[in-house]
Design an enzyme around this catalytic site. Structure first.
Site, short mmCIF file in Angstrom:
data_model
loop_
_atom_site.label_atom_id
_atom_site.label_comp_id
_atom_site.label_asym_id
_atom_site.label_seq_id
_atom_site.Cartn_x
_atom_site.Cartn_y
_atom_site.Cartn_z
N HIS A 231 -20.97 32.36 -5.27
CA HIS A 231 -21.10 34.04 -4.58
C HIS A 231 -20.36 33.87 -3.46
O HIS A 231 -20.22 35.01 -2.27
CB HIS A 231 -22.41 33.76 -4.98
N ASP B 111 -17.00 36.74 3.51
CA ASP B 111 -17.97 37.42 3.35
C ASP B 111 -17.59 37.25 1.31
O ASP B 111 -16.17 37.99 1.09
CB ASP B 111 -18.63 38.47 3.24
C1 G6P Z 1 -26.30 33.10 0.24
C2 G6P Z 1 -26.00 32.64 -0.91
C3 G6P Z 1 -27.01 32.24 -1.53
C4 G6P Z 1 -28.41 31.92 -0.93
C5 G6P Z 1 -28.47 33.13 0.29
C6 G6P Z 1 -29.81 32.88 1.59
O1 G6P Z 1 -25.51 33.98 -0.37
O2 G6P Z 1 -24.60 32.97 -1.07
O3 G6P Z 1 -26.71 31.26 -2.63
O4 G6P Z 1 -28.96 31.76 -1.43
O5 G6P Z 1 -27.23 33.02 1.23
O6 G6P Z 1 -29.23 31.38 2.01
P1 G6P Z 1 -30.76 30.17 1.97
O7 G6P Z 1 -29.79 29.36 2.35
O8 G6P Z 1 -31.59 30.90 2.70
O9 G6P Z 1 -31.28 30.23 0.68
#
Ligand code: G6P
Length: 485
Positions: A157, A364
């Protein structure tokens, strides 16, 4: 073919709950409909003496959600350590922020191995596995070591940066070699794919033909799958949300003033400091815009235990209060700054209220906020998207006003341009963006990936019956903390 989806963070199917990060929010509606099992971290830890991984299982649409307690001894090294203090900064081209010890790396590998063992009970003979994001680069290799021969796919992602930057990640070679255990590796953009293939060819010396890499694991197909949203559903939600109390209170508080909106996780990749500096410069150089426009910046904290995030939170709070102190008036606050999350419904209504959406990351993967801002607009009077050319979304949303987030003067001028754009131009730009969103929905993304994954091993699954409700193991009661077998 049955499907198991794996990600670190998962989302529950509860309406009106705030969600952090694009991944979980994006996957929720499609996983819910697909009948897949979604496996991820419960956010809790448990000591390693237990023989079986402990999971809480609940129904999720036509499928189920399994939330695992991860091993206490390794969670910090895995999540705050290697995943978010080595991989995340490198993937966002911030090698200066890499902080990781050998122990962190070992913990990361341990958690990947733990997850592989936990997945074994879901990897039935007719199941494909789809692993998400940088937390689990080595999970495919661990599954292969355990004898899993089913199709296993991976989607990143985040961006995949240039070769030299990946070279800054400790154990980069071992990790990328491990990634080649995946049959299909999906990226958000063509640049990400090319960077990955260039690393594989130059650093690993492997042959690549038509996006297919040959390694000791067999073949890996490398492809672009830009993630989307459900634009119609979001538009509907936005139109409805206008009467939500938070949204109507916001509208009433504006007193005819225009609104710009930014919604981000509080992360250094999002370019928040540069964005605030651009607004500051705009109000300084064009004082006529004072009082006529304010910025609503929602910055949801995450990963707070990591030093770089704590530092950013303090720096940002100081900068916002400084800008408000200099430009504010007794009855006008230039920046409304909120450190909390909102539900998708409320966000949709907030986006629709704002004449300008500012999405200006330094780097991003996709940035779904950009797509959501567009989908939320009133077709008769749409707002303008100011979008960083370094967001993955800029490849598709090329009729947004594209900016370089490092060029503060340029951003300040572009925000002012957005604020005065005539209706005709706003509509033309918005319609072109909506057409792109309709052509690349989240449902299409999900279906394309699963089709491509199935084709990587056509002998395994092509002749199988269509998905049925996935009762693959005894489901215990919701929230019971049941141990699954
Ligand atoms: C991004 C990453 C995700 C992640 C999200 C939130 O979108 O690609 O994998 O879950 O951030 O981050 P966190 O560390 O709070 O799960």
């Amino acid at each position: 073919m049955k499907l198991v989806v794996v990600s670190n963070r998962v989302a529950r199917g509860k309406a009106n709950e705030p969600m952090t990060g694009g991944l979980a929010a994006a996957l929720l509606p499609v996983v819910e409909k697909s009948g897949a099992i979604w496996v991820g971290s419960s956010g809790r830890v448990r000591d390693g003496s237990q023989k079986e991984p402990f999971a809480e299982i609940e129904a999720l649409g036509a499928g189920a959600l399994a939330m695992l307690d991860l091993p206490a001894a390794h969670y910090g090294g895995y999540y705050e350590g290697f995943a978010n203090s080595a991989l995340w900064p490198a993937l966002h081209s911030r090698t200066d922020l890499i902080r990781a010890t050998q122990e962190d790396y070992l913990s990361y590998r341990e958690v990947n191995a733990f997850m592989a063992r936990a997945l074994l009970r879901f990897a039935k003979p007719d199941t494909a596995l789809w692993i998400q994001d940088y937390h689990f680069l080595a999970l495919g290799a661990e599954l292969r070591d355990l004898g899993v021969t089913r199709p296993v796919g991976f989607f990143l992602h985040t961006p995949w940066p240039a070769r030299a930057i990946i070279g800054g990640v400790p154990h980069h070679r071992e990790l990328v070699e491990a990634m080649l255990a995946y049959d299909l590796i999906g990226f958000q953009t063509r640049d990400d794919c090319e960077n990955f293939l260039s690393y594989v060819q130059s650093d690993l010396g492997l042959g690549v033909r038509d996006g297919v890499v040959r390694s000791r694991y067999g073949t890996s197909h490398i492809k672009v799958f830009p993630i989307g949203i459900d634009p119609e559903k979001f538009a509907h939600q936005a139109a409805k949300a206008v009467s939500h109390p938070d949204v109507s209170r916001l509208r009433r508080s504006l007193n005819g003033e225009k609104l710009a909106i930014g919604v981000d996780r509080l992360d250094y990749s999002k370019g928040l400091i540069n964005r605030i500096n651009a607004f500051d410069l705009m109000w300084t150089t064009q004082p006529a815009l004072q009082r006529t426009v304010s910025l609503l910046q929602i910055a949801t904290p995450s990963r707070g235990a990591i030093e770089a995030y704590g530092n950013l939170q303090s720096e940002l709070a100081k900068l916002v209060s400084d800008v408000n102190g200099r430009h504010g008036e007794v009855d006008w606050t230039p920046i409304r700054y909120l450190n909390k999350g909102f539900s998708q419904t409320v966000l949709a209504g907030l986006y629709r209220t704002a004449q300008v959406g500012v999405v200006t990351p330094l780097h991003d993967g996709m940035n779904l906020v950009a797509k959501e801002y567009v989908a939320a607009q009133n077709p008769a009077d749409p707002g303008v998207l100011v979008l960083s050319k370094f967001a993955g979304a800029a490849n598709e949303l090329d009729t947004a006003l594209l900016v370089n987030p490092h060029d503060i003067d340029g951003m300040a001028r572009t925000i002012a341009t957005a604020l005065s754009m005539p209706l005709m131009e706003r509509r033309m730009r918005w319609e072109a963006m909506m057409a792109k969103l309709r052509a690349g929905t989240i449902q299409q993304w999900f279906a394309d990936f699963v089709d491509a994954l199935q084709q990587t091993r056509p002998d395994q699954g092509a002749a199988e019956p269509p998905p049925e409700p996935p009762v693959l193991w005894p489901l215990r009661s919701v929230n019971s903390g049941a141990r699954y077998q």
